[in-house]
Design an enzyme around this catalytic site. Structure first.
Site, mmCIF file in Angstrom:
data_model
loop_
_atom_site.group_PDB
_atom_site.id
_atom_site.type_symbol
_atom_site.label_atom_id
_atom_site.label_comp_id
_atom_site.label_asym_id
_atom_site.label_seq_id
_atom_site.Cartn_x
_atom_site.Cartn_y
_atom_site.Cartn_z
ATOM 1 N N GLY A 13 0.797 -1.234 0.000
ATOM 2 C CA GLY A 13 0.000 0.000 0.000
ATOM 3 C C GLY A 13 0.823 1.274 0.000
ATOM 4 C CD GLN A 40 -3.655 0.189 -7.481
ATOM 5 O OE1 GLN A 40 -3.349 1.183 -6.822
ATOM 6 N NE2 GLN A 40 -4.819 0.049 -8.054
ATOM 7 C CG ASP A 64 -4.561 -5.051 -9.126
ATOM 8 O OD1 ASP A 64 -5.317 -5.165 -8.127
ATOM 9 O OD2 ASP A 64 -4.909 -4.477 -10.166
ATOM 10 C CB VAL A 92 -4.738 -1.858 0.240
ATOM 11 C CG1 VAL A 92 -5.550 -1.904 -1.033
ATOM 12 C CG2 VAL A 92 -3.270 -2.143 -0.038
ATOM 13 C CE1 TYR A 157 -13.412 6.708 4.231
ATOM 14 C CE2 TYR A 157 -14.515 5.192 5.737
ATOM 15 C CZ TYR A 157 -13.408 5.554 5.002
ATOM 16 O OH TYR A 157 -12.296 4.750 5.031
ATOM 17 C CE LYS A 164 -10.579 1.971 5.561
ATOM 18 N NZ LYS A 164 -9.355 1.247 5.153
#
Ligand code: NAD
Ligand code: 0WE
Length: 263
Positions: A13, A40, A64, A92, A157, A164
């Site tokens: 990341g 990535q 990836d 990530v 968000y 998350k």
């Protein structure tokens, strides 16, 4: 002697010197860890190689996380250099831009929801699966990055907040699965930091200002502060800590947001 001396860490990341992964790499390096990185795509290759060199690392592999075969290849290449490693850092997240702006219900789509969860959550499970044979017997740990939007509805968000929440639950299930193997899994819930992932976010400065107004420490946090907490969690100093979501957010999560006398 640093708290990570003799330890090996794979960091997934890293995109720029502003990345939270950069702050983690910096602290890990200061604490004596040897580092390996993935990137990535080809656009990021030379930048990540340059940053790796800054931390005395030449172990840089493409990955990836959308593809299992890319994850397998990265671990195979890494294993040629390191028979085992102690820490896996997952830093990530991705959701299509329309999923993290505007009204939640109006904007959420089945496809956007799927992509956000695949790249931001399942990738942690997939990476852990692939890393397990290399981490077995090390007393090592897995670490990921979360955000307050997992706990409360944060404007815009949206789908990322749902992802998350799933990521934080994943940390608990990983802890349960890894514990019997002597390995740990934790997350850091970081306050807002101006990284590439934050660059395109509308009103990001406003979000940071709101944090500084409300947070007990009356300021924002740095990637280096996240890095130092990451060093602790991945060190033997945290040998009894697993399934934990550690807030590195100037205390924002701990207060009501009702500040009668903002600075
Ligand atoms: P960043 O843009 O520097 O890092 C995000 C990384 O995700 C990049 O390196 C990018 O290449 C990688 N990535 C995205 N899709 C990928 C894919 N398919 N395969 C491989 N890599 C992929 O931004 P950042 O802010 O350092 O983000 C790192 C983590 O920190 C994310 O999980 C983010 O949600 C979390 N976080 C960020 C903040 C913040 O305010 N910046 C706050 C809390 C948590
Ligand atoms: O997790 C994040 C952002 C992660 C992210 C960023 C992007 C930008 C580019 C995921 N997907 C994308 N997709 C893109 O196309 N943060 C914690 C930073 C963040 O993002 C927000 C925030 C905060 C804080 C979005 C809306 C509101 C607040």
């Amino acid at each position: 002697m640093g708290i990570l001396s003799g330890k090996k860490a794979l960091i997934v990341g890293l995109a720029s010197t502003r990345s939270i992964a950069y702050g983690i790499a910096k602290s890990f390096h200061e604490q004596g860890a040897s580092l390996a990185f993935t990137y990535q795509n080809d656009k990021l290759k030379s930048r990540v190689e340059k940053i790796a060199a800054e931390f005395d690392s030449h172990l840089v592999f493409p990955c990836d996380v959308a593809h299992d075969d890319a994850i397998t290849s990265a671990m195979t290449e890494l294993q040629k250099n390191w028979p085992s490693f102690d820490a896996l850092v997952h830093s990530v997240a991705f959701a299509p831009a329309d999923q993290i702006s505007g009204d939640f219900v109006d904007h959420a789509t089945r496809e956007g929801f799927g992509i956000a969860h695949d790249i931001s959550v399942y990738s942690l499970i997939a990476l852990t699966k692939a890393a397990l044979p290399l981490m077995e017997g090390t007393q090592g740990s897995v670490l990921t990055l979360s955000y307050f939007g997992a706990e409360k509805a944060v404007p815009n968000y949206n789908v990322m907040g749902v992802a998350k929440a799933s990521l934080e639950a994943t940390v608990r299930y990983l802890a349960a699965s890894l514990g019997p193997r002597g390995l740990r899994a934790n997350a850091i819930s970081a306050g807002p930091i101006k990284t590439l992932a934050a660059a395109g976010i509308k009103d990001f400065r406003k979000i940071q200002n709101a944090y500084a107004d409300v947070a007990p420490l009356q300021r924002n946090i740095s990637a280096e502060e996240v890095g130092n907490a990451a060093s602790f969690l991945c060190s033997s100093m945290a040998s009894g800590v697993t399934g934990e979501i550690l807030h590195v957010d100037a205390g924002y999560h701990a207060v009501s947001g009702c500040n009668l006398d903002p600075a």
